[in-house]
Design a protein around this motif. Structure first.
Motif, PDB file in Angstrom:
ATOM      1  N   ALA A  41       0.863  -1.182   0.000  1.00 20.68           N
ATOM      2  CA  ALA A  41       0.000   0.000   0.000  1.00 20.68           C
ATOM      3  C   ALA A  41       0.898   1.229   0.000  1.00 20.68           C
ATOM      4  O   ALA A  41       0.887   2.037   0.933  1.00 20.68           O
ATOM      5  CB  ALA A  41      -0.930   0.002   1.213  1.00 20.68           C
ATOM      6  N   SER A  44      -0.128   5.060   0.803  1.00 19.59           N
ATOM      7  CA  SER A  44      -0.913   5.362   1.995  1.00 19.59           C
ATOM      8  C   SER A  44      -0.063   5.250   3.250  1.00 19.59           C
ATOM      9  O   SER A  44       0.391   4.160   3.602  1.00 19.59           O
ATOM     10  CB  SER A  44      -2.110   4.404   2.098  1.00 19.59           C
ATOM     11  N   ARG A  46       0.138   4.893   7.081  1.00 19.63           N
ATOM     12  CA  ARG A  46      -0.788   4.290   8.024  1.00 19.63           C
ATOM     13  C   ARG A  46      -0.341   4.608   9.450  1.00 19.63           C
ATOM     14  O   ARG A  46       0.840   4.497   9.799  1.00 19.63           O
ATOM     15  CB  ARG A  46      -0.846   2.776   7.848  1.00 19.63           C
ATOM     16  N   THR A  61      -5.754  -2.835   4.421  1.00 16.45           N
ATOM     17  CA  THR A  61      -6.816  -1.931   4.854  1.00 16.45           C
ATOM     18  C   THR A  61      -7.206  -2.138   6.312  1.00 16.45           C
ATOM     19  O   THR A  61      -7.990  -1.362   6.855  1.00 16.45           O
ATOM     20  CB  THR A  61      -8.059  -2.119   3.966  1.00 16.45           C
ATOM     21  N   ARG A  65      -4.742   2.960  10.428  1.00 22.54           N
ATOM     22  CA  ARG A  65      -5.686   3.788   9.674  1.00 22.54           C
ATOM     23  C   ARG A  65      -4.891   4.772   8.833  1.00 22.54           C
ATOM     24  O   ARG A  65      -3.810   5.208   9.234  1.00 22.54           O
ATOM     25  CB  ARG A  65      -6.648   4.520  10.608  1.00 22.54           C
TER      26      ARG A  65
END
Length: 369
Positions: A41, A44, A46, A61, A65
């Motif tokens: 990922a 993104s 996190r 996912t 978050r």
């Protein structure tokens, strides 16, 4: 949103921010809690705040978050407030706060964070206030000094705490000097969960369900257990004026208060120990020392909160920046509108709706000073 309900002022008392200095701290770390990117990922960042959230076998996912500018850019907070007709916000650092820091670093970090947040509020006078952060991994004297110092910061209206206290929970008597200092200063404690429940309780397929089980069940039960331990250990018997605002409408406390009282009444160990009878009742503390936010998303839960503590002790909140809409090009947040709708339905647009939306917060937290 029903415009008939949305009258001035509207105050959001459950809204978080990670100041840039705090984000820098999390990015500098290599162990939980920290901010990181994953190879599967790459676009993104996190926020990983619980053990196990960075397990490579967990779907990307479900790992922490995504963290973007909405977490630390105060302009985005103000834009969110404007979008949802919110006049004032009482911002607070979100979990994991400073619980993870070595004792030698916690005091300085708390002073830095609190000064940063107070300065952020000063940039929007009359719109932003804050709950301060305590160095709870430090010794009691360091914590008490920061409690006292917070009273000198113009925009501070209390403190935010997790449920671990100094590490052994909120029923730890070593917290008594901290409770005494907070009570003397007349500060509100905003009690917020972080650790949830052991992941084993959710079963071997828990990873298939994203964050639903720990957020919907683990967080509220963590709050309920922590407050029950405070009750059983006599915290409010020793500190009768200690005021605590509970996140997420008190978890399951409003619903289970009667069962807690019944179990106390029928417990032979507590009777023999002499702690069963000469104590304040749960119902008394709920209506005297406890305040509840209205972050519950339904009229059923909100009705229980009102019945337990009273409409005059209920305060509106959004939990921003968490629970954003997942759909693209959606301006109004479903989570916020759910709280607005619940208030409208429970109070049928009477005067108590305006109190919950803002008047209570202005009165209780002295936001007009």
């Amino acid at each position: 949103m029903k415009k008939s309900v949305l009258k001035m002022p509207i105050v959001d008392i459950h809204t978080h921010i990670y100041p840039p200095s705090y984000v820098d701290l999390l990015r500098s770390r290599k162990t939980v809690p920290y901010v990181r990117n994953f190879e599967d990922a790459p676009d993104s960042s996190r926020l990983i705040i619980l053990p196990g959230e960075d397990d490579p076998s967990t779907p990307s996912t479900s790992r922490g978050r995504p963290i973007g500018a909405e977490y630390y850019d105060i302009k985005q907070k103000i834009a969110f407030m404007d979008q949802h007709k919110i006049d004032k916000s009482v911002i607070s650092l979100a979990n994991p706060w400073l619980d993870f820091l070595p004792a030698s670093e916690a005091g300085d970090a708390a002073r830095k964070i609190n000064d940063d947040v107070n300065e952020i509020c000063a940039g929007y006078p009359g719109r932003l206030y804050a709950f301060g952060t305590l160095p709870l991994s430090a010794d009691a004297d360091t914590i008490v000094k920061e409690v006292d110092r917070l009273s000198s910061l113009k925009y501070m209206r209390g403190v935010i705490m997790g449920t671990s206290g100094l590490g052994n929970g909120l029923d730890d008597t070593k917290l008594d000097p901290v409770w005494a200092a907070i009570e003397k200063a007349g500060q509100m404690i905003f009690l917020h969960p972080h650790y949830g429940l052991p992941k084993e309780v959710y079963g071997p397929r828990a990873n298939e369900y994203g964050h639903v089980l720990p957020l919907a069940l683990g967080f509220p039960l963590e709050t309920t257990i922590a407050v029950s331990r405070m009750l059983l250990s006599g915290v409010w018997d020793r500190f009768t004026k200690l005021n605590v605002l509970l996140a997420h409408s008190g978890g399951t406390l409003p619903f289970l208060a009667g069962r807690i009282e019944s179990c106390i009444l029928h417990d032979g160990h507590l009777k023999k120990a002499g702690t069963r009878d000469n104590r304040r009742k749960v119902w008394d503390i709920l209506k005297t020392n406890i305040y509840l936010d209205a972050v519950i998303y339904s009229e059923v839960g909100l009705g229980a909160a009102v019945a337990a503590s009273g409409a005059d002790r209920l305060l509106f909140g959004t939990d921003h920046p968490f629970f954003p809409p997942l759909e693209e090009d959606v301006e109004e947040w479903h989570s916020v509108n759910a709280n607005y709708t619940a208030i409208a339905k429970v109070f049928d647009n009477d005067g108590r709706a305006k109190d919950v939306l803002g008047n209570n917060a202005v009165r209780i937290l002295k936001l007009d000073e």
